[in-house]
Design an enzyme around this catalytic site. Structure first.
Site, PDB file in Angstrom:
ATOM      1  CG  ASP A  31      -7.179 -85.274  87.032  1.00 26.31           C
ATOM      2  OD1 ASP A  31      -8.219 -85.392  87.691  1.00 26.31           O
ATOM      3  OD2 ASP A  31      -6.918 -84.254  86.355  1.00 26.31           O
ATOM      4  CG  ASN A  88     -14.329 -82.917  94.575  1.00 27.85           C
ATOM      5  OD1 ASN A  88     -14.165 -82.768  95.784  1.00 27.85           O
ATOM      6  ND2 ASN A  88     -13.349 -82.770  93.696  1.00 27.85           N
ATOM      7  CD  GLN A  95     -20.166 -84.720  90.686  1.00 31.39           C
ATOM      8  OE1 GLN A  95     -20.937 -84.489  91.613  1.00 31.39           O
ATOM      9  NE2 GLN A  95     -20.214 -85.831  89.955  1.00 31.39           N
ATOM     10  CG  HIS A 101     -14.749 -88.140  89.053  1.00 28.80           C
ATOM     11  ND1 HIS A 101     -15.945 -87.619  88.610  1.00 28.80           N
ATOM     12  CD2 HIS A 101     -14.052 -87.089  89.542  1.00 28.80           C
ATOM     13  CE1 HIS A 101     -15.972 -86.310  88.814  1.00 28.80           C
ATOM     14  NE2 HIS A 101     -14.832 -85.962  89.402  1.00 28.80           N
ATOM     15  CG  HIS A 103     -10.296 -86.746  92.469  1.00 29.53           C
ATOM     16  ND1 HIS A 103      -9.678 -85.982  91.495  1.00 29.53           N
ATOM     17  CD2 HIS A 103     -11.597 -86.372  92.470  1.00 29.53           C
ATOM     18  CE1 HIS A 103     -10.582 -85.170  90.946  1.00 29.53           C
ATOM     19  NE2 HIS A 103     -11.756 -85.388  91.506  1.00 29.53           N
TER      20      HIS A 103
HETATM   21  P1  5GP Z   1     -13.994 -83.005  89.808  1.00 26.14           P
HETATM   22  O1  5GP Z   1     -13.654 -81.554  89.968  1.00 26.14           O
HETATM   23  O2  5GP Z   1     -15.270 -83.203  89.021  1.00 26.14           O
HETATM   24  O3  5GP Z   1     -13.982 -83.744  91.106  1.00 26.14           O
HETATM   25  O4  5GP Z   1     -12.801 -83.634  88.974  1.00 26.14           O
HETATM   26  C1  5GP Z   1     -12.813 -83.809  87.595  1.00 26.14           C
HETATM   27  C2  5GP Z   1     -11.397 -84.154  87.196  1.00 26.14           C
HETATM   28  O5  5GP Z   1     -11.417 -84.637  85.879  1.00 26.14           O
HETATM   29  C3  5GP Z   1     -10.424 -82.976  87.230  1.00 26.14           C
HETATM   30  O6  5GP Z   1      -9.366 -83.270  88.128  1.00 26.14           O
HETATM   31  C4  5GP Z   1      -9.966 -82.847  85.787  1.00 26.14           C
HETATM   32  O7  5GP Z   1      -8.601 -82.517  85.678  1.00 26.14           O
HETATM   33  C5  5GP Z   1     -10.249 -84.220  85.222  1.00 26.14           C
HETATM   34  N1  5GP Z   1     -10.556 -84.252  83.805  1.00 26.14           N
HETATM   35  C6  5GP Z   1     -11.454 -83.470  83.146  1.00 26.14           C
HETATM   36  N2  5GP Z   1     -11.512 -83.806  81.851  1.00 26.14           N
HETATM   37  C7  5GP Z   1     -10.633 -84.829  81.676  1.00 26.14           C
HETATM   38  C8  5GP Z   1     -10.250 -85.607  80.531  1.00 26.14           C
HETATM   39  O8  5GP Z   1     -10.737 -85.445  79.427  1.00 26.14           O
HETATM   40  N3  5GP Z   1      -9.333 -86.586  80.757  1.00 26.14           N
HETATM   41  C9  5GP Z   1      -8.782 -86.815  81.995  1.00 26.14           C
HETATM   42  N4  5GP Z   1      -7.882 -87.792  82.089  1.00 26.14           N
HETATM   43  N5  5GP Z   1      -9.124 -86.092  83.085  1.00 26.14           N
HETATM   44  C10 5GP Z   1     -10.037 -85.115  82.932  1.00 26.14           C
END
Ligand code: 5GP
Length: 115
Positions: A31, A88, A95, A101, A103
Protein backbone atom coordinates in the site's frame (compact mmCIF):
# COMPACT_ATOMS: atom_id res chain seq x y z
CA UNK A 1 -16.16 -4.72 -13.66
CA UNK A 2 -14.40 -1.38 -13.60
CA UNK A 3 -11.16 -1.34 -15.64
CA UNK A 4 -10.65 2.40 -15.16
CA UNK A 5 -9.02 2.51 -11.74
CA UNK A 6 -5.48 3.03 -10.53
CA UNK A 7 -5.28 -0.69 -9.71
CA UNK A 8 -6.22 -1.57 -13.28
CA UNK A 9 -3.31 0.59 -14.38
CA UNK A 10 -1.01 -1.24 -11.93
CA UNK A 11 -2.14 -4.60 -13.37
CA UNK A 12 -1.53 -3.27 -16.89
CA UNK A 13 1.96 -2.08 -15.89
CA UNK A 14 1.07 1.54 -16.62
CA UNK A 15 1.59 2.62 -13.00
CA UNK A 16 4.48 1.27 -10.89
CA UNK A 17 3.89 -0.69 -7.69
CA UNK A 18 6.03 -2.49 -5.14
CA UNK A 19 4.86 -6.01 -6.02
CA UNK A 20 5.36 -8.77 -3.47
CA UNK A 21 3.37 -11.68 -4.93
CA UNK A 22 1.89 -12.58 -8.30
CA UNK A 23 0.07 -15.45 -9.98
CA UNK A 24 -1.87 -15.66 -13.24
CA UNK A 25 -5.00 -14.34 -11.51
CA UNK A 26 -3.80 -12.38 -8.48
CA UNK A 27 -1.41 -9.53 -7.75
CA UNK A 28 -0.19 -8.23 -4.37
CA UNK A 29 1.67 -4.98 -3.81
CA UNK A 30 2.52 -2.70 -0.89
CA UNK A 31 0.00 0.00 0.00
CA UNK A 32 1.22 3.51 -0.88
CA UNK A 33 0.16 4.77 2.56
CA UNK A 34 0.87 1.87 4.94
CA UNK A 35 -1.17 1.81 8.15
CA UNK A 36 1.05 -0.81 9.81
CA UNK A 37 4.56 -2.27 9.40
CA UNK A 38 3.04 -4.73 6.92
CA UNK A 39 0.30 -3.36 4.66
CA UNK A 40 -0.17 -5.14 1.35
CA UNK A 41 -3.10 -5.08 -1.07
CA UNK A 42 -4.12 -8.34 -2.74
CA UNK A 43 -6.24 -7.91 -5.86
CA UNK A 44 -7.71 -10.03 -8.63
CA UNK A 45 -6.15 -9.03 -11.92
CA UNK A 46 -9.63 -8.83 -13.42
CA UNK A 47 -11.23 -5.55 -12.35
CA UNK A 48 -14.12 -6.77 -10.19
CA UNK A 49 -15.43 -3.91 -8.06
CA UNK A 50 -16.53 -5.95 -5.05
CA UNK A 51 -16.09 -9.35 -3.45
CA UNK A 52 -19.76 -10.10 -4.15
CA UNK A 53 -19.29 -9.41 -7.85
CA UNK A 54 -16.25 -11.68 -7.96
CA UNK A 55 -17.93 -14.43 -5.90
CA UNK A 56 -20.89 -14.47 -8.27
CA UNK A 57 -18.69 -14.74 -11.35
CA UNK A 58 -15.67 -16.76 -10.18
CA UNK A 59 -16.19 -18.23 -6.71
CA UNK A 60 -12.90 -20.14 -6.76
CA UNK A 61 -11.00 -16.89 -7.17
CA UNK A 62 -12.11 -15.78 -3.70
CA UNK A 63 -10.17 -18.77 -2.37
CA UNK A 64 -7.15 -17.78 -4.43
CA UNK A 65 -7.24 -14.27 -2.97
CA UNK A 66 -7.37 -15.56 0.61
CA UNK A 67 -4.60 -18.07 -0.09
CA UNK A 68 -2.51 -15.29 -1.64
CA UNK A 69 -3.12 -13.10 1.42
CA UNK A 70 -1.84 -15.91 3.65
CA UNK A 71 1.21 -16.35 1.42
CA UNK A 72 1.90 -12.62 1.74
CA UNK A 73 1.53 -12.78 5.52
CA UNK A 74 3.80 -15.81 5.74
CA UNK A 75 6.47 -14.18 3.57
CA UNK A 76 6.26 -11.03 5.73
CA UNK A 77 6.74 -13.11 8.88
CA UNK A 78 3.38 -12.22 10.46
CA UNK A 79 1.44 -15.44 9.89
CA UNK A 80 2.20 -16.60 13.45
CA UNK A 81 1.82 -13.27 15.27
CA UNK A 82 -1.40 -12.49 13.46
CA UNK A 83 -2.76 -10.22 10.79
CA UNK A 84 -5.99 -8.64 9.65
CA UNK A 85 -7.69 -9.00 6.27
CA UNK A 86 -9.95 -6.07 5.38
CA UNK A 87 -12.22 -5.63 2.37
CA UNK A 88 -13.77 -2.18 2.44
CA UNK A 89 -16.94 -2.25 0.34
CA UNK A 90 -18.83 0.86 -0.65
CA UNK A 91 -19.05 4.40 0.64
CA UNK A 92 -19.73 3.81 4.34
CA UNK A 93 -16.75 1.46 4.53
CA UNK A 94 -14.46 3.97 2.79
CA UNK A 95 -13.81 1.96 -0.36
CA UNK A 96 -11.80 4.51 -2.31
CA UNK A 97 -10.66 2.33 -5.23
CA UNK A 98 -13.42 0.51 -7.12
CA UNK A 99 -11.30 -2.55 -7.88
CA UNK A 100 -11.65 -5.28 -5.24
CA UNK A 101 -8.67 -5.35 -2.88
CA UNK A 102 -7.93 -7.29 0.28
CA UNK A 103 -5.82 -5.33 2.75
CA UNK A 104 -3.29 -7.54 4.57
CA UNK A 105 -2.37 -5.58 7.68
CA UNK A 106 -0.02 -6.68 10.44
CA UNK A 107 3.25 -6.33 12.29
CA UNK A 108 1.65 -4.54 15.23
CA UNK A 109 -1.17 -5.14 17.70
CA UNK A 110 -4.55 -3.85 16.52
CA UNK A 111 -7.65 -2.80 18.37
CA UNK A 112 -11.23 -3.87 17.74
CA UNK A 113 -13.78 -2.66 16.73
CA UNK A 114 -12.45 -0.39 13.98
CA UNK A 115 -13.57 3.22 14.08
P1 5GP B 1 -9.72 1.41 0.34
O1 5GP B 1 -9.91 2.64 1.17
O2 5GP B 1 -10.37 1.54 -1.02
O3 5GP B 1 -10.10 0.16 1.05
O4 5GP B 1 -8.15 1.29 0.12
C1 5GP B 1 -7.47 1.76 -0.99
C2 5GP B 1 -6.00 1.70 -0.65
O5 5GP B 1 -5.27 1.88 -1.84
C3 5GP B 1 -5.53 2.77 0.33
O6 5GP B 1 -4.98 2.14 1.47
C4 5GP B 1 -4.51 3.57 -0.47
O7 5GP B 1 -3.41 3.97 0.31
C5 5GP B 1 -4.10 2.60 -1.55
N1 5GP B 1 -3.69 3.21 -2.80
C6 5GP B 1 -4.36 4.17 -3.50
N2 5GP B 1 -3.71 4.46 -4.63
C7 5GP B 1 -2.60 3.67 -4.66
C8 5GP B 1 -1.53 3.52 -5.61
O8 5GP B 1 -1.47 4.15 -6.65
N3 5GP B 1 -0.59 2.59 -5.30
C9 5GP B 1 -0.64 1.84 -4.15
N4 5GP B 1 0.35 0.97 -3.95
N5 5GP B 1 -1.63 1.97 -3.24
C10 5GP B 1 -2.60 2.87 -3.50
Amino acid sequence: MNPDTIFGKIVAGEVPADKVYETDNVLAFRDLQPQAPVHVLVIPKKPYQTAAELAAAEPALIGELIAAAHEVATAAGIAETGYRLVVNTGKDANQTVDHLHVHVIGGRAMSWPPG
